[in-house]
Motif scaffolding. Structure first.
Motif, PDB file in Angstrom:
ATOM      1  N   ILE A  71       0.876  -1.170   0.000  1.00 53.37           N
ATOM      2  CA  ILE A  71       0.000   0.000   0.000  1.00 53.37           C
ATOM      3  C   ILE A  71       0.914   1.220   0.000  1.00 53.37           C
ATOM      4  CG2 ILE A  71      -1.693   1.299   1.336  1.00 53.37           C
ATOM      5  CD1 ILE A  71      -2.678  -1.373   2.472  1.00 53.37           C
ATOM      6  N   ASN A  72       0.791   2.023  -1.003  1.00 52.64           N
ATOM      7  CA  ASN A  72       1.723   3.151  -1.142  1.00 52.64           C
ATOM      8  C   ASN A  72       1.021   4.267  -1.912  1.00 52.64           C
ATOM      9  OD1 ASN A  72       3.838   4.900  -1.529  1.00 52.64           O
ATOM     10  ND2 ASN A  72       5.301   3.303  -2.086  1.00 52.64           N
ATOM     11  N   PRO A  73       0.325   5.139  -1.190  1.00 47.74           N
ATOM     12  CA  PRO A  73      -0.427   6.219  -1.863  1.00 47.74           C
ATOM     13  C   PRO A  73       0.514   7.188  -2.577  1.00 47.74           C
ATOM     14  CG  PRO A  73      -1.012   6.027   0.473  1.00 47.74           C
ATOM     15  CD  PRO A  73       0.219   5.220   0.265  1.00 47.74           C
ATOM     16  N   TYR A  81      -8.077   1.657   1.207  1.00 46.26           N
ATOM     17  CA  TYR A  81      -7.511   0.505   0.531  1.00 46.26           C
ATOM     18  C   TYR A  81      -8.604  -0.442   0.042  1.00 46.26           C
ATOM     19  CZ  TYR A  81      -5.016  -3.922  -0.003  1.00 46.26           C
ATOM     20  OH  TYR A  81      -4.535  -5.116  -0.468  1.00 46.26           O
ATOM     21  N   ALA A  98      -5.043   5.194   4.412  1.00 47.88           N
ATOM     22  CA  ALA A  98      -3.596   5.393   4.529  1.00 47.88           C
ATOM     23  C   ALA A  98      -3.153   6.642   3.784  1.00 47.88           C
ATOM     24  CB  ALA A  98      -2.844   4.177   3.981  1.00 47.88           C
ATOM     25  N   ALA A  99      -2.078   7.213   4.271  1.00 43.45           N
ATOM     26  CA  ALA A  99      -1.441   8.360   3.611  1.00 43.45           C
ATOM     27  C   ALA A  99      -0.021   8.455   4.137  1.00 43.45           C
ATOM     28  CB  ALA A  99      -2.214   9.654   3.879  1.00 43.45           C
ATOM     29  N   HIS A 100       0.783   9.172   3.416  1.00 39.01           N
ATOM     30  CA  HIS A 100       2.183   9.317   3.827  1.00 39.01           C
ATOM     31  C   HIS A 100       2.302  10.270   5.015  1.00 39.01           C
ATOM     32  CE1 HIS A 100       4.197   7.090   0.659  1.00 39.01           C
ATOM     33  NE2 HIS A 100       3.342   7.611  -0.214  1.00 39.01           N
ATOM     34  N   VAL A 101       3.323  10.029   5.817  1.00 40.03           N
ATOM     35  CA  VAL A 101       3.651  10.969   6.896  1.00 40.03           C
ATOM     36  C   VAL A 101       4.572  12.067   6.367  1.00 40.03           C
ATOM     37  CG1 VAL A 101       5.590   9.526   7.704  1.00 40.03           C
ATOM     38  CG2 VAL A 101       4.522  11.174   9.256  1.00 40.03           C
ATOM     39  N   ILE A 166      -3.619   4.574   8.883  1.00 34.78           N
ATOM     40  CA  ILE A 166      -2.239   4.090   8.920  1.00 34.78           C
ATOM     41  C   ILE A 166      -1.303   5.052   8.193  1.00 34.78           C
ATOM     42  CG2 ILE A 166      -0.696   2.170   8.359  1.00 34.78           C
ATOM     43  CD1 ILE A 166      -3.135   0.362   8.228  1.00 34.78           C
ATOM     44  N   THR A 167      -0.171   5.274   8.809  1.00 31.20           N
ATOM     45  CA  THR A 167       0.915   5.981   8.137  1.00 31.20           C
ATOM     46  C   THR A 167       2.222   5.403   8.640  1.00 31.20           C
ATOM     47  OG1 THR A 167       1.725   8.172   7.512  1.00 31.20           O
ATOM     48  CG2 THR A 167       1.179   7.840   9.835  1.00 31.20           C
ATOM     49  N   CYS A 168       3.327   5.960   8.238  1.00 29.18           N
ATOM     50  CA  CYS A 168       4.611   5.492   8.734  1.00 29.18           C
ATOM     51  C   CYS A 168       4.985   6.279   9.989  1.00 29.18           C
ATOM     52  CB  CYS A 168       5.697   5.643   7.670  1.00 29.18           C
ATOM     53  SG  CYS A 168       5.675   4.296   6.460  1.00 29.18           S
TER      54      CYS A 168
END
Lengths: 193, 198
Positions: A71-73, A81, A98-101, A166-168
């Motif tokens: 999963i990689n927006p 997702y 989900a999205a990036h931090v 969810i993010t990193c």
């Protein structure tokens, strides 16, 4: 009515009153109008509001796995997702948003997701104008491997409409190639299921 | 007859990660592909930091040809390669020791029809053993696989975003150009002065 019965009766009535107040409060939190939720069309989710993360009506769109199976927006995008038997946010089951931090070292959509705390209300909006509220029940930092085996995210529960944001998480450091070792997950559940 | 083709499915990433085709000898164990026909392998670079890969029907299924099935998966990292027989949709496969996966190799093929063996198997009381299944998995390994299947599993979530590479500063480049130009001009000036003195 005898005095002996008065006390338990009073307690029972009081408990019923508290329950009624609770239901009222829950109804106020839900903010749902009962309209259907679907993956496509008017019933599809279109935005999410996460006050603790500073997000107000942030657009969301469905997305599957990358060809690499992750999963990689895209940069600057929040996605829900559509794969691995995850549901549409608002449906009974578990949905993943989900999205990036960060992206190229710059803050991205979920930069402040770790600021979200238990009890916070997250709202998902739909194309037909309806909304659905979720209450955060847990937040955690988890390793990448741990996330992939997280029951809270990947199990097949059918009891409640749950979303996993969810993010990193950079707090566990980075790998040699700059990637982060952990994820941050906020679990939120619709009160009415 | 077994044929093998390597096709690159790499997606050009923002980092421009180079795709490295795995050597067939190291990516796939020939012996594990016995019993399958029309074997071909897809090699895919993994530019991220994933330490596991998730096999998803919607993602990987379209790459299956005809009645083929996935017969082998190889996860290649800097620390070595992990080979998986008969990878299944919905399963997550980890690298060895949590190493970052550099590429994955998915091999597909068609199970060879063994009519004679099937006929013999019908007469054999041991026919309860499925003939098409992998014959040599160790019991402990199979038990581990079953245990893994019981666990909820999902794909890796790579939401850290790429890191800006520490490139050469434009200021540094400009300074170097100016310095070189200045040195050249000075050298020319000195040369002309020397010529004039002669």
């Amino acid at each position: 009515m005898s005095t002996r019965l008065l006390v338990p009766t009073g307690l029972l009535v009081g408990a019923l009153g508290v329950s009624a107040l609770g239901v009222q409060a829950v109804s106020a939190i839900q903010g749902t109008d009962g309209r259907p939720v679907h993956a496509e069309g008017d019933g599809a989710p279109t935005w999410v509001t996460v006050p603790g993360a500073g997000l107000d009506r942030e657009p969301i769109a469905p997305e599957g796995l990358t060809p690499q199976g992750t999963i990689n927006p895209d940069q600057g995008e929040a996605i829900w997702y559509a794969g691995s038997e995850r549901v549409v946010p608002g449906q009974v089951g578990t949905a993943v948003i989900a999205a990036h931090v960060t992206y190229y070292d710059e803050p991205d959509v979920f930069y402040d997701l770790a600021e979200v705390s238990d009890g916070e209300v997250i709202t998902v909006g739909y194309g037909h104008g309806g909304t659905r509220d979720f209450v955060v029940t847990s937040t955690q930092q988890v390793s990448k491997e741990g996330l992939q085996r997280s029951d809270a995210v990947w199990d097949d529960q059918q009891e409640v409409a749950r979303i996993a944001l969810i993010t990193c998480d950079p707090s566990l450091g980075q790998r040699s190639d700059g990637g982060q070792r952990a994820n941050f997950v906020a679990i939120a559940e619709a009160v009415d299921g | 007859m077994t044929s093998r083709t390597l096709r690159t499915l790499a997606i050009a990433g923002a980092t421009g990660a180079a795709v490295v085709l795995a050597s067939p000898a190291t990516a796939v164990d020939e012996s594990q592909l016995d019993g399958y026909d029309n074997v071909s392998c897809d090699v895919m670079a993994m530019p991220g930091t994933a330490t596991a890969t998730y096999i998803d029907e919607s993602v990987h299924g379209p790459y299956l040809d005809g009645d083929n099935e996935w017969v082998a998966l190889t996860l290649t990292s800097d620390d070595g390669a992990v080979e998986v027989e008969m990878p299944e949709y919905g399963q997550t496969y980890d690298s060895d020791g949590g190493a970052v996966i550099r590429e994955i190799t998915l091999c597909q093929g068609t199970a060879v029809e063994a009519a004679d063996d099937d006929a013999a198997a019908q007469d054999d009381e041991d026919a309860e053993q499925a003939p098409a299944e992998e014959p040599s998995d160790a019991g402990a390994e199979a038990a581990d696989d079953e245990a893994a299947e019981d666990e909820a599993a999902g794909p890796a979530v790579e939401t850290g975003g790429p890191v800006r590479e520490a490139g050469v500063s434009p200021l540094l480049i400009g300074g170097a150009v100016l310095a070189a130009a200045g040195a050249g001009a000075a050298a020319i000036g000195v040369r002309r002065r020397d010529l004039q003195r002669r």
